[in-house]
Design an enzyme around this catalytic site. Structure first.
Site, PDB file in Angstrom:
ATOM      1  CB  CYS A 121     -25.928  11.068  -8.054  1.00 17.89           C
ATOM      2  SG  CYS A 121     -24.266  11.781  -8.073  1.00 17.89           S
ATOM      3  CE1 TYR A 122     -21.493  10.738 -12.319  1.00 14.55           C
ATOM      4  CE2 TYR A 122     -20.409  11.356 -10.266  1.00 14.55           C
ATOM      5  CZ  TYR A 122     -20.734  11.632 -11.578  1.00 14.55           C
ATOM      6  OH  TYR A 122     -20.315  12.805 -12.161  1.00 14.55           O
TER       7      TYR A 122
END
Length: 315
Positions: A121-122
């Site tokens: 995600c990041y």
């Protein structure tokens, strides 16, 4: 009549697995197969089901994902294609990196690949901001990048979710302060950086939604670009993208606006007079940051249209 492709989610009981299943359940062009819960940890039973489906999604811890990938490979010509949602294969050159917007030809590479590693995600937000600048020569590959990010607590898995929903977790918390977060190698490789970036994630007391931010001193970049120049570069890179867009700068930004979608918004906030800018990416850590991205990749690999949003009843 054409055969409807089948998918097995190995590890469907976790947060990502459940959301992938909810998204896939509404697709008429695809069938989802499940294993008997009593056999979900039985390698022979899982391998037998793998031999019967077209594609397997791995929603497992890294070591278990590696074991499942071996089970699939042992099937030889009967091996299914794989989308791995774990961190296990994201820097493995034998796996296609599952970020279709990474380069102009990445979607085609994913569509043809036998094995695809779904992005973290990041890194998704940071890579989409940084790679165009590096490839354009605006940001040197050895630039000292700092990435800051905040996520809802659902990104931490079942244990963190339980802590927050029981009221036992803090309202806000920095973590990864030893600077060895497992997403850093992926972020560095796929952003095109030769210098290890500093990455500081944080979690706050809301369920889902994410903002990734990257501060820049513009006089340290090639050509001393203005904020408008960076915005124009990003707009040109993602023009025509279905899911990634460049939005106008704003005075404030909250993380939940894109929840339950596969959308991702990039912004350049800056001051030409001060020679400073902050790049931001806003998206759903469970959408474009996890399950929505996996469904996007499944659609590419199987050649079928997909709906990356959660069904309305699940939102």
């Amino acid at each position: 009549m054409a055969k409807i492709p089948t998918v097995f989610i190995d590890g469907e009981a976790g947060t990502t697995g459940l959301q992938i299943r909810e998204r896939l359940a509404i697709l008429p062009a695809l069938s989802v197969r499940s294993i008997d819960p009593a056999h979900r940890k039985d390698p022979a039973a899982r391998q037998a089901l793998m031999a019967e489906v077209d594609l397997v999604v791995l929603c497992l811890p890294d070591d278990a994902a590696k074991e499942s990938a071996v089970l699939a490979a042992e099937l030889g010509d009967r091996a299914p294609r794989i989308v791995d949602a774990s961190t296990a294969h994201r820097v493995d050159p034998d796996w296609a990196y599952g970020l279709p917007e990474l380069t102009p030809d990445q979607a085609a590479r994913i569509a043809a690949a036998p094995r695809v590693s779904n992005p973290g995600c990041y890194p998704t937000g940071a890579i989409l901001l940084l790679r165009p600048l590096v490839e354009a020569g605006v940001m040197p590959a050895d630039y000292p990048v700092t990435v800051n990010a905040v996520s809802g607590y659902s990104g931490g898995g079942n244990a963190m979710i339980a802590e927050y929903e029981a009221g036992r977790a803090p309202d806000f918390e920095l973590y990864g302060l030893a600077l060895n977060h497992k997403h850093v190698p992926e972020l560095q490789l796929h952003a095109g950086l030769t210098r290890r970036p500093i990455f500081i994630p944080s979690v706050a007391d809301y369920r889902q939604g994410m903002i990734v931010s990257i501060p820049l001193h513009l006089d340290t970049l090639a050509g001393r670009p203005k904020p408008a120049d960076l915005e124009a570069l990003l707009r040109a890179r993602y023009a025509g993208s279905e899911y990634v867009s460049v939005a106008p700068a704003s005075a404030k930004l909250e993380p939940e606006a894109l929840n339950n979608t596969n959308l991702l918004e990039l912004r350049v906030h800056g001051s030409e007079a001060l020679g400073q800018a902050v790049l931001t990416a806003r998206f759903d850590n469970l959408g474009k940051g996890a399950s929505g991205a996996a469904v996007q990749n499944i659609g590419l690999m199987l050649g079928i249209p997909v709906e990356t949003r959660l069904p309305a009843a699940a939102e």
